[in-house]
Design an enzyme around this catalytic site. Sequence first.
Site, PDB file in Angstrom:
ATOM      1  N   ASN A 195      31.754 -52.956-159.953  1.00  0.00           N
ATOM      2  CA  ASN A 195      32.585 -51.919-159.333  1.00  0.00           C
ATOM      3  C   ASN A 195      34.071 -52.170-159.541  1.00  0.00           C
ATOM      4  O   ASN A 195      34.898 -51.702-158.775  1.00  0.00           O
ATOM      5  CB  ASN A 195      32.258 -51.754-157.851  1.00  0.00           C
ATOM      6  CG  ASN A 195      32.300 -53.050-157.131  1.00  0.00           C
ATOM      7  OD1 ASN A 195      32.409 -54.091-157.762  1.00  0.00           O
ATOM      8  ND2 ASN A 195      32.225 -53.017-155.829  1.00  0.00           N
ATOM      9  N   PHE A 222      37.566 -51.384-161.345  1.00  0.00           N
ATOM     10  CA  PHE A 222      38.053 -50.092-161.827  1.00  0.00           C
ATOM     11  C   PHE A 222      39.577 -50.113-161.932  1.00  0.00           C
ATOM     12  O   PHE A 222      40.237 -51.012-161.396  1.00  0.00           O
ATOM     13  CB  PHE A 222      37.620 -48.962-160.861  1.00  0.00           C
ATOM     14  CG  PHE A 222      38.103 -49.164-159.443  1.00  0.00           C
ATOM     15  CD1 PHE A 222      39.392 -48.811-159.049  1.00  0.00           C
ATOM     16  CD2 PHE A 222      37.266 -49.729-158.486  1.00  0.00           C
ATOM     17  CE1 PHE A 222      39.829 -49.007-157.742  1.00  0.00           C
ATOM     18  CE2 PHE A 222      37.701 -49.948-157.175  1.00  0.00           C
ATOM     19  CZ  PHE A 222      38.988 -49.575-156.806  1.00  0.00           C
ATOM     20  N   ALA A 223      40.103 -49.111-162.619  1.00  0.00           N
ATOM     21  CA  ALA A 223      41.551 -48.847-162.564  1.00  0.00           C
ATOM     22  C   ALA A 223      41.669 -47.352-162.320  1.00  0.00           C
ATOM     23  O   ALA A 223      40.968 -46.558-162.963  1.00  0.00           O
ATOM     24  CB  ALA A 223      42.219 -49.256-163.861  1.00  0.00           C
ATOM     25  N   GLU A 224      42.547 -46.982-161.394  1.00  0.00           N
ATOM     26  CA  GLU A 224      42.605 -45.574-160.988  1.00  0.00           C
ATOM     27  C   GLU A 224      44.013 -45.033-160.921  1.00  0.00           C
ATOM     28  O   GLU A 224      44.939 -45.729-160.491  1.00  0.00           O
ATOM     29  CB  GLU A 224      41.964 -45.415-159.596  1.00  0.00           C
ATOM     30  CG  GLU A 224      40.476 -45.543-159.663  1.00  0.00           C
ATOM     31  CD  GLU A 224      39.759 -45.285-158.349  1.00  0.00           C
ATOM     32  OE1 GLU A 224      38.544 -45.160-158.375  1.00  0.00           O
ATOM     33  OE2 GLU A 224      40.434 -45.231-157.309  1.00  0.00           O
ATOM     34  N   HIS A 228      41.587 -52.879-159.840  1.00  0.00           N
ATOM     35  CA  HIS A 228      40.659 -53.782-159.135  1.00  0.00           C
ATOM     36  C   HIS A 228      39.891 -54.585-160.182  1.00  0.00           C
ATOM     37  O   HIS A 228      39.047 -54.046-160.894  1.00  0.00           O
ATOM     38  CB  HIS A 228      39.684 -52.951-158.288  1.00  0.00           C
ATOM     39  CG  HIS A 228      38.571 -53.760-157.677  1.00  0.00           C
ATOM     40  ND1 HIS A 228      37.295 -53.272-157.493  1.00  0.00           N
ATOM     41  CD2 HIS A 228      38.531 -55.029-157.201  1.00  0.00           C
ATOM     42  CE1 HIS A 228      36.542 -54.196-156.938  1.00  0.00           C
ATOM     43  NE2 HIS A 228      37.255 -55.281-156.757  1.00  0.00           N
ATOM     44  N   HIS A 240      38.515 -55.103-147.022  1.00  0.00           N
ATOM     45  CA  HIS A 240      39.067 -54.916-148.370  1.00  0.00           C
ATOM     46  C   HIS A 240      38.613 -53.604-148.997  1.00  0.00           C
ATOM     47  O   HIS A 240      38.955 -53.296-150.128  1.00  0.00           O
ATOM     48  CB  HIS A 240      38.671 -56.081-149.272  1.00  0.00           C
ATOM     49  CG  HIS A 240      37.268 -56.016-149.809  1.00  0.00           C
ATOM     50  ND1 HIS A 240      36.162 -55.744-149.038  1.00  0.00           N
ATOM     51  CD2 HIS A 240      36.781 -56.179-151.069  1.00  0.00           C
ATOM     52  CE1 HIS A 240      35.072 -55.754-149.776  1.00  0.00           C
ATOM     53  NE2 HIS A 240      35.419 -56.012-151.020  1.00  0.00           N
ATOM     54  N   GLY A 255      33.178 -50.831-148.012  1.00  0.00           N
ATOM     55  CA  GLY A 255      31.965 -51.652-147.978  1.00  0.00           C
ATOM     56  C   GLY A 255      30.735 -50.811-148.257  1.00  0.00           C
ATOM     57  O   GLY A 255      30.681 -49.615-147.924  1.00  0.00           O
TER      58      GLY A 255
HETATM   59  N1  LIG Z   1      39.032 -46.216-155.092  1.00  0.00           N
HETATM   60  C1  LIG Z   1      37.833 -46.758-155.364  1.00  0.00           C
HETATM   61  N2  LIG Z   1      37.271 -47.612-154.500  1.00  0.00           N
HETATM   62  C2  LIG Z   1      36.085 -48.148-154.802  1.00  0.00           C
HETATM   63  C3  LIG Z   1      35.389 -47.849-155.978  1.00  0.00           C
HETATM   64  N3  LIG Z   1      34.228 -48.559-156.002  1.00  0.00           N
HETATM   65  C4  LIG Z   1      34.226 -49.287-154.862  1.00  0.00           C
HETATM   66  N4  LIG Z   1      35.339 -49.040-154.141  1.00  0.00           N
HETATM   67  C5  LIG Z   1      35.777 -49.640-152.875  1.00  0.00           C
HETATM   68  O1  LIG Z   1      36.398 -50.872-153.174  1.00  0.00           O
HETATM   69  C6  LIG Z   1      35.774 -51.949-152.507  1.00  0.00           C
HETATM   70  C7  LIG Z   1      35.647 -53.052-153.534  1.00  0.00           C
HETATM   71  O2  LIG Z   1      34.643 -53.931-153.227  1.00  0.00           O
HETATM   72  P1  LIG Z   1      34.322 -55.312-153.959  1.00  0.00           P
HETATM   73  O3  LIG Z   1      33.448 -56.011-152.965  1.00  0.00           O
HETATM   74  O4  LIG Z   1      33.650 -55.018-155.221  1.00  0.00           O
HETATM   75  O5  LIG Z   1      35.575 -56.051-154.192  1.00  0.00           O
HETATM   76  C8  LIG Z   1      34.432 -51.411-151.994  1.00  0.00           C
HETATM   77  O6  LIG Z   1      34.122 -51.922-150.731  1.00  0.00           O
HETATM   78  C9  LIG Z   1      34.637 -49.918-151.940  1.00  0.00           C
HETATM   79  O7  LIG Z   1      34.924 -49.466-150.663  1.00  0.00           O
HETATM   80  C10 LIG Z   1      35.989 -46.930-156.888  1.00  0.00           C
HETATM   81  O8  LIG Z   1      35.451 -46.615-157.942  1.00  0.00           O
HETATM   82  N5  LIG Z   1      37.202 -46.432-156.541  1.00  0.00           N
HETATM   83 MN   LIG Z   2      36.514 -57.168-155.755  1.00  0.00          MN
END
Ligand SMILES: Nc1nc2c(ncn2[C@@H]2O[C@H](COP(=O)(O)O)[C@@H](O)[C@H]2O)c(=O)[nH]1
Ligand SMILES: [Mn+2]
Length: 548
Positions: free
Chosen positions: A235, A237-239, A266, A462, A465
Site C-alpha cells: 500500500n 503510494f505517491a499522491e 508513502h 498513522h 487502518g
Molecule cells: N491517501 C491514501 N491513503 C492510503 C492509501 N492506502 C492506504 N492508505 C492509508 O494509509 C495508511 C498506511 O498504512 P501502512 O500501515 O501501510 O503504513 C493506512 O492505514 C490507510 O489508512 C492510499 O492509496 N492513499
Molecule cells: Mn507505511
Amino acid sequence: MPATRVTVALNAKQSQKAPLLIPASTSLSSIQEVVFKTAKTKLRLKKPTRIFVGGSGQELLSEEDWARHVCDDITLLVSAGEEFVGVRKEGKQHVDSNAECPVYILAQKAPVDELSVTQVETTAHTLPGIIHAVGQPDLHPGTKFPIGAVFVSRKWVHPPLIGSDIGCGMAWYHTKLSRSQVDGDKGKKIAEKLRGLEGSWRKQADREQWLLDRAGSCSAGEQWDSALGTIGAGNHFAEIQVVESSSIPPGSEVELKQDEVILLVHSGSRGYGSILKKYTSGSHISLEEGSQQMQEYMEEHDKACRWAKANRNLIAVRFLSCLEPGEEAWELGRNTPQTGFCDADAISYAKSKIAERQVVDILHNNVQRVKWPPAPPPPSAASMPALEVGLSNVALEPGETAVVEHVYIHRKGAAPTYDPGTNLPLALLPLPGSRATPTIILKPQFTVASSWGLKNALSLAHGAGRSMSRAKALSSLSQKYRNQNLLEPGSGTGTWVICDEKDLVFEEAPDAYKDVYAVSDDLVREGVAEVVGWCQTRVSYKVRNEAR
Ligand SMILES: Nc1nc2c(ncn2[C@@H]2O[C@H](COP(=O)(O)O)[C@@H](O)[C@H]2O)c(=O)[nH]1
Ligand SMILES: [Mn+2]
C-alpha cells in the site's frame, strides 16, 4: 485412564474460555474434533481451524503432537486461521516482563478487532521491559504483532515490533501546480504525465551521492540501492492532493494553504529494511540494552531510516520531474537512455531544492530513544508560538523535578508527535484515509488530559487502518465491484488511480479501511490532536507496468 481436564480458549480473545473434560475413551485422532466442537458451541467461533498450546504457542498438527502435549490443566487456544497470539515461552515468564503494564486503547468511535487488542495486551504483558502500550484508533491485527500500536520499553528493544519495513513513513511536499490543473478530468492528463517512475534510478555512483547526508553515507550496497527512488509494492503510494480546507494561520513556520496542490509520498526502506529480518525471527526477538546485537541492530536501523527518508525525497524529485518540466533542479529525476553520471553539484542542488519543498516527513515504523516521562513545557513557554514550545521534563510542580530516564518507543504504524532531536513538537501530520477518502491534517496536542503526551506515547494514528484483511478485501471487493472500473473517479471521489496490479486495486480499495473521521474524532476526544484541515487526492500512483 481418567479423563483429561483442559481449558479451551479463543486465540484471538484469550479471556473467553470454557472448561473441557476429554473422556479417556477419546482417540487421539478425534480430540481435535472435540476441541473444535467446544469452541463452536461454547465460544461461538464459527470456523475453528487451528489449535495452539497456551504459553508455548506450539501448534497441534499431528497425533504425535497431541500425545506429547495434551495433559491436565493446559489451555488450548483455538484459532480461526490466524497466527498464535502471544509470545512463545520456552520456560517461565521473562524476569523483565511486566504483567501490570498499562495498556490504553484510544478507540471509541473507530472499530477495533478483538484480535488486535489481544495482540497489544499479550505483547505488553509478556515481552521484557515494556512499561506502556497504546492501541491507536487505527489499530488492526498484524500477523503476530498489532499495527497501529506503540510500545514503550525500558532497557530492551524488540525488532519484531517494528517489522521489516523499517523507516516507512509519509512526507508531504509543496508543488507549483494549481488546483485548476488537477481538478476533474484534468487529473487524467496529470496521471498520463507520470511516466518513467518505475525501475532503477541512474547509476550506483549517483545513488551513493544521493545517500550521503550529514551523518555520512547510508548506502546499503548496489543490491538494495538499486531500488532507490521507487515506491514499492503493497500500500505504498505517491499522491497528488488538493488542500480543501486549512485553518493553519498564514505565515506559520509550517504551512499548508487552502487550494494548494501537494504531493504525499508513502514509502520506506524497500528491500534494505528486510535484511534486518535476521533480527525479527527465531531467538532474536528481544535485544538487551548494552548488548553487541542491540548496538548492531540500532546502527542498521538508523541507517535504514535515513535511507527511507532519502528514498521519499528522490521519489518526490522523480514525480516533480514529470509534473514541473523545465524546473532545473528536477532534471536529474528523469532516466533517459543516455543517462550517464550526474555531477555531485547537481545532486546537492536537487537535494537542497527538495528540502525546501518538504512540508513534513515522518517515520511510522521505527524505534526511537526518548526522554521519559514527557513533562510540561516551562511556564515561560506559555506565551511562545506553538513550535517553539519544547517538552522539557522540567519541574512538574514548583520545586519538584521529574525523574528523567531514556526509553525506547517502538512504533509499528504510528506517527510521532515530537522530535527528540530538537525537543520540539511536530507542527503537522498527515492522517490518510485511503486513495479516495480525505487525508486529514493533524496538529499534535500536549495537554494535561494526555499527561503531556504520555498517554498516547508521544504518538498518533498513522492512517485510518484496515477494517478488512487483504485476503478478505480481495475476495469480497472483487465481487462487489466486478463490473466497475475502480481506477477512474466514481461519483464524488475525484481520484484517478494508476495501479496496474489487479489484486492491489481491490486490496487497497477505500472500503478496506476504517472511516478516517472516526479515527480523527477519537484522537481529538483524547486531547492528543487537533484537526486543522483536510486534503483530497486527485491522482493516486501505486504501480505502473511500463511495458503496457
Ligand atoms: N491517501 C491514501 N491513503 C492510503 C492509501 N492506502 C492506504 N492508505 C492509508 O494509509 C495508511 C498506511 O498504512 P501502512 O500501515 O501501510 O503504513 C493506512 O492505514 C490507510 O489508512 C492510499 O492509496 N492513499
Ligand atoms: Mn507505511
